[in-house]
Scaffold this active site. Structure first.
Site, PDB file in Angstrom:
ATOM      1  N   GLU A  71      36.765  88.859  49.701  1.00  0.00           N
ATOM      2  CA  GLU A  71      37.277  88.439  48.760  1.00  0.00           C
ATOM      3  C   GLU A  71      37.832  88.119  47.404  1.00  0.00           C
ATOM      4  O   GLU A  71      38.124  88.891  46.899  1.00  0.00           O
ATOM      5  CB  GLU A  71      39.409  87.879  50.723  1.00  0.00           C
TER       6      GLU A  71
ATOM      7  N   CYS B 197      40.986  82.618  54.528  1.00  0.00           N
ATOM      8  CA  CYS B 197      41.181  81.035  53.564  1.00  0.00           C
ATOM      9  C   CYS B 197      41.806  81.223  53.406  1.00  0.00           C
ATOM     10  O   CYS B 197      42.339  81.746  52.445  1.00  0.00           O
ATOM     11  CB  CYS B 197      39.461  80.579  54.023  1.00  0.00           C
TER      12      CYS B 197
ATOM     13  N   CYS C 101      40.760  81.650  49.516  1.00  0.00           N
ATOM     14  CA  CYS C 101      40.984  82.848  49.081  1.00  0.00           C
ATOM     15  C   CYS C 101      42.628  83.393  49.331  1.00  0.00           C
ATOM     16  O   CYS C 101      43.223  84.211  48.421  1.00  0.00           O
ATOM     17  CB  CYS C 101      40.338  83.932  50.242  1.00  0.00           C
TER      18      CYS C 101
ATOM     19  N   HIS D  29      32.843  85.095  48.855  1.00  0.00           N
ATOM     20  CA  HIS D  29      33.718  85.388  50.660  1.00  0.00           C
ATOM     21  C   HIS D  29      33.524  86.931  49.880  1.00  0.00           C
ATOM     22  O   HIS D  29      34.404  87.519  48.329  1.00  0.00           O
ATOM     23  CB  HIS D  29      34.938  84.829  50.943  1.00  0.00           C
TER      24      HIS D  29
END
Length: 143
Positions: free
Chosen positions: A49, A77, A80, A47
């Protein structure tokens, strides 16, 4: 947030879900920026992040990013958010909310969980309309 939006657009151009992130040090300098790369890297943890946090930690030589600010185009999410807490990031700014998979204001609400190691300041809604439109357009084209 403009850097994160650029990264989200680049992610969409690569066929990735258009989420972008930028990590800013305490002096206000962007130290890492990226967009989702889960498909490209065949890595469900890639992801935006996670990628910027990993890059900044490598660059700084530390697992802690005290004083840093994370800008991301979609609510992080739970995975993260947990890494944000572990890295001790000071502030999280996110554009669009994610009622389905978010982990900050929705779902797991990682930062207010008693087991969270750190609770950053959270700000949301910056460039929300533009970030949400990127996501809506991306998924509309896929259907």
């Amino acid at each position: 947030m403009s850097v994160a939006l650029e990264e989200a657009r680049a992610a969409a151009a690569r066929g990735e879900v258009p989420v972008g992130a930028a990590l800013v040090d305490p002096a206000g300098q962007v130290v890492a920026q990226d967009g989702n790369r889960t498909r490209e890297l065949n890595d469900p943890s890639a992801h935006a992040e996670m990628l910027v946090i990993r890059a900044a930690c490598r660059q700084s030589g530390s697992e802690r990013l005290t004083g840093h600010s994370l800008y991301v185009t979609l609510e992080p999410c739970a995975m993260c958010a947990a890494v944000v807490a572990a890295a001790r990031i000071a502030r999280v700014y996110y554009a669009a909310s994610d009622p389905k998979s978010g982990g900050v204001e929705h779902g797991a609400r990682v930062f207010i969980h008693p087991q969270s190691h750190h609770q950053p300041e959270v700000y949301h809604g910056m460039a929300e309309v533009e970030a949400a439109a990127l996501l809506t357009d991306f998924f509309r084209q896929r259907r």
